[in-house]
Design an enzyme around this catalytic site. Structure first.
Site, PDB file in Angstrom:
ATOM      1  N   LYS A 107       0.832  -1.208   0.000  1.00  0.00           N
ATOM      2  CA  LYS A 107       0.000   0.000   0.000  1.00  0.00           C
ATOM      3  C   LYS A 107       0.864   1.255   0.000  1.00  0.00           C
ATOM      4  O   LYS A 107       0.544   2.242  -0.681  1.00  0.00           O
ATOM      5  CB  LYS A 107      -0.946  -0.031   1.201  1.00  0.00           C
ATOM      6  CG  LYS A 107      -2.036  -1.082   1.055  1.00  0.00           C
ATOM      7  CD  LYS A 107      -2.721  -1.427   2.358  1.00  0.00           C
ATOM      8  CE  LYS A 107      -3.713  -2.569   2.173  1.00  0.00           C
ATOM      9  NZ  LYS A 107      -4.271  -3.080   3.434  1.00  0.00           N
ATOM     10  N   GLN A 140      -4.330  -1.932   9.783  1.00  0.00           N
ATOM     11  CA  GLN A 140      -4.170  -3.203   9.086  1.00  0.00           C
ATOM     12  C   GLN A 140      -4.838  -4.332   9.865  1.00  0.00           C
ATOM     13  O   GLN A 140      -4.571  -4.542  11.036  1.00  0.00           O
ATOM     14  CB  GLN A 140      -2.688  -3.518   8.871  1.00  0.00           C
ATOM     15  CG  GLN A 140      -2.421  -4.805   8.113  1.00  0.00           C
ATOM     16  CD  GLN A 140      -2.999  -4.790   6.702  1.00  0.00           C
ATOM     17  OE1 GLN A 140      -2.873  -3.808   5.974  1.00  0.00           O
ATOM     18  NE2 GLN A 140      -3.656  -5.870   6.317  1.00  0.00           N
ATOM     19  N   ASP A 173     -10.816   3.308   4.649  1.00  0.00           N
ATOM     20  CA  ASP A 173     -10.957   1.868   4.461  1.00  0.00           C
ATOM     21  C   ASP A 173     -12.386   1.412   4.752  1.00  0.00           C
ATOM     22  O   ASP A 173     -12.713   0.237   4.608  1.00  0.00           O
ATOM     23  CB  ASP A 173      -9.969   1.129   5.368  1.00  0.00           C
ATOM     24  CG  ASP A 173      -9.642  -0.272   4.883  1.00  0.00           C
ATOM     25  OD1 ASP A 173      -9.762  -0.523   3.662  1.00  0.00           O
ATOM     26  OD2 ASP A 173      -9.268  -1.116   5.715  1.00  0.00           O
TER      27      ASP A 173
END
Length: 281
Positions: free
Chosen positions: A54, A98, A121
């Site tokens: 990423k 994450q 996200d």
């Protein structure tokens, strides 16, 4: 019948080209580039690989990533505090925690520490609710990427029967909401659904998101169906690919299907967050 491949790599590359253009325009207008903060807890090798990937995509798009690595021994209270610091930092536009975090941590509490305005996200309850009600929140990145991939191939789900296999709060449930908003008739199944094969066999669109390698047999697929495999374990998805390719009209590969679209959606939403951020200054 041989399924046409839904190429996530090529589609994501096209999206990232547009992201790069948007970043250039944003930098010219505001004298800075969008910033994505990534939070990584512990030493899981796969998580480190995903975060590096990423960061590399951020750099390629002209954006900046800020990486926060935390020891696996920290408490939920400490993790929440660090995320709240990022939420309050005006130099940060988007935040990515994450997944998964170590088992002793309350991942949901950590997600909820993310300011919804920076939830690029799409993992907070606020983002889920806004998605469900069509109020313009950030979509969960993988579901958003799936819909963008269907759009790239002009595949409409309106009026079709879509079966989502998986019920996680960051994939199965939100992708069902997105499909419903596009006038699909949605059935949500999971690994404990009785007669799963019969449900899949009736589906015009199958979204495989259970995280169970080869759970969905190729023989179950309705001829001419659209099959999106969001599972990933090594190079194996949730769908038995060779047999499914003989029956489906469209099929995503694993790897190279949904994964690249997730990252492209994450970066596109980071730019959107930065634009909104600047509009409120």
């Amino acid at each position: 019948m041989t399924a046409k491949i839904l190429d996530g790599r090529a589609t994501a590359a096209a999206i990232l080209d547009r992201v790069r253009e948007d970043v250039t325009a944003f930098a010219a207008a505001h004298g800075r580039v969008p910033v994505l903060a990534t939070v990584l807890v512990g030493d899981d090798p796969a998580s480190h690989t995903y975060v590096r990937m990423k960061a590399a995509r951020c750099a390629a798009a002209g954006m900046r990533s800020r990486r926060l690595e935390l020891d696996a021994s920290l408490s939920t209270t400490e993790l929440v505090a660090r995320i709240r610091e990022l939420s309050a930092d005006p130099a940060v536009d988007g935040i990515l925690l994450q997944h998964p975090v170590p088992a002793h941590l309350d991942e949901r509490a950590a997600f909820e520490a993310i300011d919804p305005a920076k939830d690029v996200d799409g993992v907070t309850r606020t983002s889920f609710a806004r998605t469900a009600f069509g109020e313009g929140g950030f979509t969960s990145a993988t579901p958003g990427g799936i819909l963008a991939l269907l759009d790239a191939y002009d595949l409409s789900v309106a009026g079709k029967h879509a079966v989502v296999v998986g019920r996680s709060p960051i994939l199965g449930r939100p992708v069902g909401m997105l499909l419903l908003a596009r006038d699909a008739t949605v059935t949500t199944c999971h690994s404990r659904t009785e007669d799963l094969d019969a449900h899949v066999a009736r589906a015009d669109v199958v979204i495989a998101a259970a995280g169970r390698p080869a759970l969905i047999r190729g023989a179950w697929i309705k001829p001419g169906a659209i099959v999106v495999d969001a599972g990933y374990a090594g190079n194996t998805g949730d769908v038995e690919h060779p047999a499914a390719a003989d029956r489906a009209a469209y099929l995503t590969p694993v790897p190279g299907g949904v994964g690249p679209m997730t990252i492209a959606t994450l970066l596109r939403q980071t730019v959107e967050a930065a634009i909104r951020h600047e509009s409120t200054r």
